[in-house]
Design an enzyme around this catalytic site. Structure first.
Site, PDB file in Angstrom:
ATOM      1  N   GLU A 236     -74.080   4.418  65.612  1.00  0.00           N
ATOM      2  CA  GLU A 236     -74.551   5.247  66.726  1.00  0.00           C
ATOM      3  C   GLU A 236     -72.674   4.210  68.809  1.00  0.00           C
ATOM      4  OE1 GLU A 236     -74.391   8.128  68.089  1.00  0.00           O
ATOM      5  OE2 GLU A 236     -75.599   8.483  66.767  1.00  0.00           O
ATOM      6  N   CYS A 270     -70.675   6.015  77.036  1.00  0.00           N
ATOM      7  CA  CYS A 270     -69.625   5.868  75.395  1.00  0.00           C
ATOM      8  C   CYS A 270     -69.058   7.526  75.273  1.00  0.00           C
ATOM      9  CB  CYS A 270     -70.877   6.056  73.943  1.00  0.00           C
ATOM     10  SG  CYS A 270     -71.776   7.193  74.486  1.00  0.00           S
TER      11      CYS A 270
HETATM   12  P1  NAD Z   1     -71.899  -4.724  71.399  1.00  0.00           P
HETATM   13  O1  NAD Z   1     -71.317  -3.876  70.771  1.00  0.00           O
HETATM   14  O2  NAD Z   1     -71.250  -5.796  72.864  1.00  0.00           O
HETATM   15  O3  NAD Z   1     -73.568  -4.803  72.113  1.00  0.00           O
HETATM   16  C1  NAD Z   1     -74.291  -3.622  70.881  1.00  0.00           C
HETATM   17  C2  NAD Z   1     -75.607  -4.782  70.419  1.00  0.00           C
HETATM   18  O4  NAD Z   1     -75.198  -5.418  69.542  1.00  0.00           O
HETATM   19  C3  NAD Z   1     -76.658  -5.784  71.730  1.00  0.00           C
HETATM   20  O5  NAD Z   1     -77.517  -5.731  71.147  1.00  0.00           O
HETATM   21  C4  NAD Z   1     -75.711  -6.962  70.500  1.00  0.00           C
HETATM   22  O6  NAD Z   1     -76.950  -8.103  71.216  1.00  0.00           O
HETATM   23  C5  NAD Z   1     -75.690  -6.618  69.656  1.00  0.00           C
HETATM   24  N1  NAD Z   1     -75.223  -7.253  68.646  1.00  0.00           N
HETATM   25  C6  NAD Z   1     -73.555  -8.132  68.685  1.00  0.00           C
HETATM   26  N2  NAD Z   1     -73.405  -8.781  67.880  1.00  0.00           N
HETATM   27  C7  NAD Z   1     -73.864  -8.409  66.261  1.00  0.00           C
HETATM   28  C8  NAD Z   1     -74.158  -9.178  65.086  1.00  0.00           C
HETATM   29  N3  NAD Z   1     -72.491  -9.534  64.950  1.00  0.00           N
HETATM   30  N4  NAD Z   1     -74.947  -8.262  64.694  1.00  0.00           N
HETATM   31  C9  NAD Z   1     -75.832  -7.431  65.137  1.00  0.00           C
HETATM   32  N5  NAD Z   1     -76.232  -7.135  65.669  1.00  0.00           N
HETATM   33  C10 NAD Z   1     -74.971  -7.750  66.901  1.00  0.00           C
HETATM   34  O7  NAD Z   1     -71.685  -2.934  72.809  1.00  0.00           O
HETATM   35  P2  NAD Z   1     -72.286  -2.991  74.378  1.00  0.00           P
HETATM   36  O8  NAD Z   1     -71.389  -3.404  75.071  1.00  0.00           O
HETATM   37  O9  NAD Z   1     -74.007  -3.611  74.591  1.00  0.00           O
HETATM   38  O10 NAD Z   1     -72.659  -1.621  74.686  1.00  0.00           O
HETATM   39  C11 NAD Z   1     -70.854  -0.403  74.702  1.00  0.00           C
HETATM   40  C12 NAD Z   1     -70.329  -0.253  73.502  1.00  0.00           C
HETATM   41  O11 NAD Z   1     -71.464   0.956  72.857  1.00  0.00           O
HETATM   42  C13 NAD Z   1     -69.271   0.799  73.710  1.00  0.00           C
HETATM   43  O12 NAD Z   1     -68.594   0.611  72.744  1.00  0.00           O
HETATM   44  C14 NAD Z   1     -70.230   2.840  74.743  1.00  0.00           C
HETATM   45  O13 NAD Z   1     -68.984   3.122  73.698  1.00  0.00           O
HETATM   46  C15 NAD Z   1     -70.976   2.015  73.126  1.00  0.00           C
HETATM   47  N6  NAD Z   1     -71.702   3.244  73.151  1.00  0.00           N
HETATM   48  C16 NAD Z   1     -71.839   3.756  72.262  1.00  0.00           C
HETATM   49  C17 NAD Z   1     -72.813   5.166  72.054  1.00  0.00           C
HETATM   50  C18 NAD Z   1     -72.738   6.490  70.861  1.00  0.00           C
HETATM   51  O14 NAD Z   1     -74.438   6.850  71.250  1.00  0.00           O
HETATM   52  N7  NAD Z   1     -72.052   6.469  70.462  1.00  0.00           N
HETATM   53  C19 NAD Z   1     -73.961   5.005  73.224  1.00  0.00           C
HETATM   54  C20 NAD Z   1     -74.239   3.793  74.468  1.00  0.00           C
HETATM   55  C21 NAD Z   1     -72.641   2.540  73.902  1.00  0.00           C
END
Ligand code: NAD
Length: 510
Positions: A236, A270
């Site tokens: 997502e 998002c």
């Molecule tokens: P992010 O991608 O920075 O982090 C998300 C999660 O991934 C965190 O828990 C982080 O620790 C983990 N992570 C980071 N690198 C990783 C790796 N290499 N391996 C495994 N896990 C890893 O996102 P964020 O800043 O927390 O959230 C914002 C983003 O999320 C925005 O782009 C937003 O659009 C998206 N989002 C999407 C939805 C949806 O339902 N489509 C909903 C909410 C947010």
């Protein structure tokens, strides 16, 4: 053993460190999975009704501790209390209610028809828990987006390892305490605390399924690591959602809808409205009304506040870069402050920003702006706006505004996205009966609704024969059967179905 990291939970609105959470060392990952595997047998073999009864207890507990949940979310993210309640806790309560009502229908075995060729057998589909599900959640809706996959996976009989975002470290602690207070069996849900490094170690530990919500950049890394081990996953990811306003729309409603769609949760959504397309003949008037309405919104942290703080400083810097690039290339900032006037002495608050005079060479038109930054673009006609709206590598949500519902729905059907609203924004996600997810770079898979529960299961095809006949028509030996099979195929699938010929061929085959 590496030294364990302590994550400081900081309130973005006050800068206060309100909790310290001990990180989960990567060396502990094998133990976490071992515990998850051990608890899987007992949990997955509980009856569906028994599993659902735990979720019912969770619903009742959560609904009687709303203020605690709101406070935990508010202090972690900086969002206003009304949004913590309506956009984080309520959707979880809704989904718990959906599971209670529908789990049996969705996850119970489904009888299926059996074709004539396979006479004498019955067919059905069973839903088998996958095993241990790894949920990795983001920082913007850290309760909602952790809990929905967690409760869905648990209902389907899986055990869950949850890694919440390191930006909001208290949320993992809060969720594990919630499950403990409700009395779930040990290790059915385990929350682990850490950043991307821990996330990578968790994937390397080989869960049976990964449910990831976050940025598309991280999503690509997850997909690569998962592909290496053939671990199925849901992704997502981000969005750049269009809102299309025709001149015949209810304008006062569309103005308020645009302001909420763009600036709820300070735009850290998002599927927030990021590209507002307004028909040229009403463009100037619409922008003026939108700027006036937006300027009246109240920032703060009390129950009457509209807009909260930015959860992460990293996102503030990303917004600054997008805004500066647009201003350098000639965009007009209609409301809000230019970067040199930003001040975070009294909390990480960013005033909502509306940009006009944007051109396609500006990054803000294409890249996700995860903050209160909205671009408004004029359009002339249906064809042009559909093309503009679809001109994005993302495809999460969208909306079309018009009093001509036929036209609005015609356009809605032509938008390439996972969800679309007519005369409203965002709220498809608030209906647990609707699937939620993205197209293109916005992700793979869906959550909520039937698919959101079945995602966490292996779909197993079952066929039962009473075993009384000595053989099957399709088995060896084939001698003398070819012409009868050919006749049967013609009779069954030709222009007209020929029942006497079909029966004769079948009897010969038996
Ligand atoms: P992010 O991608 O920075 O982090 C998300 C999660 O991934 C965190 O828990 C982080 O620790 C983990 N992570 C980071 N690198 C990783 C790796 N290499 N391996 C495994 N896990 C890893 O996102 P964020 O800043 O927390 O959230 C914002 C983003 O999320 C925005 O782009 C937003 O659009 C998206 N989002 C999407 C939805 C949806 O339902 N489509 C909903 C909410 C947010």
């Amino acid at each position: 053993m590496t030294e364990s990291v302590v994550w400081k939970a900081t309130d973005p609105a006050t800068g206060e460190v309100f909790a310290e959470i001990e990180g989960t060392p990567v060396e502990q990952v094998p133990t976490v999975y071992q515990q998850a595997h051990q608890s899987f047998h007992a949990w997955s073999t509980l009856s569906l009704d028994a599993r659902v009864s735990y979720l019912k207890k969770l619903r009742v507990h959560l609904s009687s501790h709303l203020d605690e949940a709101v406070l935990a979310i508010q202090r972690s993210t900086g969002k206003v209390p009304t949004e913590a309640l309506t956009n984080e806790v309520l959707p979880v309560l809704h989904m718990l209610g959906y599971i209670e009502k529908n789990a049996r229908k969705v996850l119970g075995s489904q009888p299926k028809p059996t074709p004539f060729f396979l006479q004498g057998k019955t067919s059905h589909v069973e839903y088998l828990a996958r095993g241990t599900v790894l949920v990795i959640s983001p920082n913007n809706y850290p309760f909602h987006l952790a809990m929905i996959p967690v409760i869905s996976a648990l209902a389907a009989g899986n055990t869950v390892v949850l890694k919440t975002s390191e930006t909001v470290p208290y949320m993992g602690r809060y969720i594990e305490e919630l499950f403990y207070q409700v009395g779930f069996p040990d290790d059915v849900l385990q929350a682990v605390h850490g950043d991307g490094e821990l996330g990578q170690a968790l994937i390397a530990g080989h869960p049976d399924y990964i449910f990831f919500t976050g940025s598309d950049a991280t999503g690509r890394k997850i997909a690569q690591a998962a592909a290496e081990k053939l671990i199925p996953c849901t992704l997502e990811l981000g969005g750049k959602d269009p809102m299309i306003v025709f001149a015949d729309a209810n304008i006062p409603r569309a103005v308020k809808g645009a302001a909420w769609g763009a600036f709820t949760n300070s735009g850290q959504v998002c599927m927030s409205v990021e590209r507002l397309f307004v028909q040229a003949e009403i463009f100037d008037d619409f922008v003026e009304q939108l700027a006036a309405f937006t300027s009246g919104l109240v920032q703060g942290r009390d129950e009457d506040a509209d807009i909260g703080a930015m959860t992460s400083m990293q996102e503030v810097r990303a917004i600054e870069r997008l805004l500066q690039d647009a201003l350098d290339k000639g965009a007009t900032l209609v409301t809000g402050l230019p970067p040199e006037e930003w001040n975070f002495d009294n909390g990480r608050y960013l005033k909502p920003m509306i940009l006009t005079d944007v051109t396609l060479d500006m990054d803000v038109v294409h890249e996700e702006a995860f903050g209160p930054l909205l671009v408004v673009i004029p359009f002339d006609n249906e064809r042009q706006v559909v093309q503009l709206a679809n001109q994005s590598r993302f495809g999460l949500n969208a909306s079309v505004w018009s009093s001509d519902l036929e036209k609005a729905q015609r356009i809605a059907s032509r938008l390439v996205c996972g969800g679309v609203l007519v005369n409203d924004v965002i709220l498809t996600v608030a209906n647990p009966n609707l699937p939620f997810g993205g197209t293109k770079d916005s992700g793979i898979g869906r959550y909520q609704a039937e698919i959101g529960l079945r995602t966490f299961c292996h779909e197993k095809a079952v066929m039962v024969d009473r075993g009384r006949r000595p053989r099957e028509v399709s088995w060896f030996p084939y001698r003398g059967k070819y012409s009868s099979f050919k006749r049967l195929s013609h009779s069954l699938f030709g222009k007209f179905r020929n029942w006497p010929s079909l029966l004769a061929a079948y009897l010969k085959l038996r």
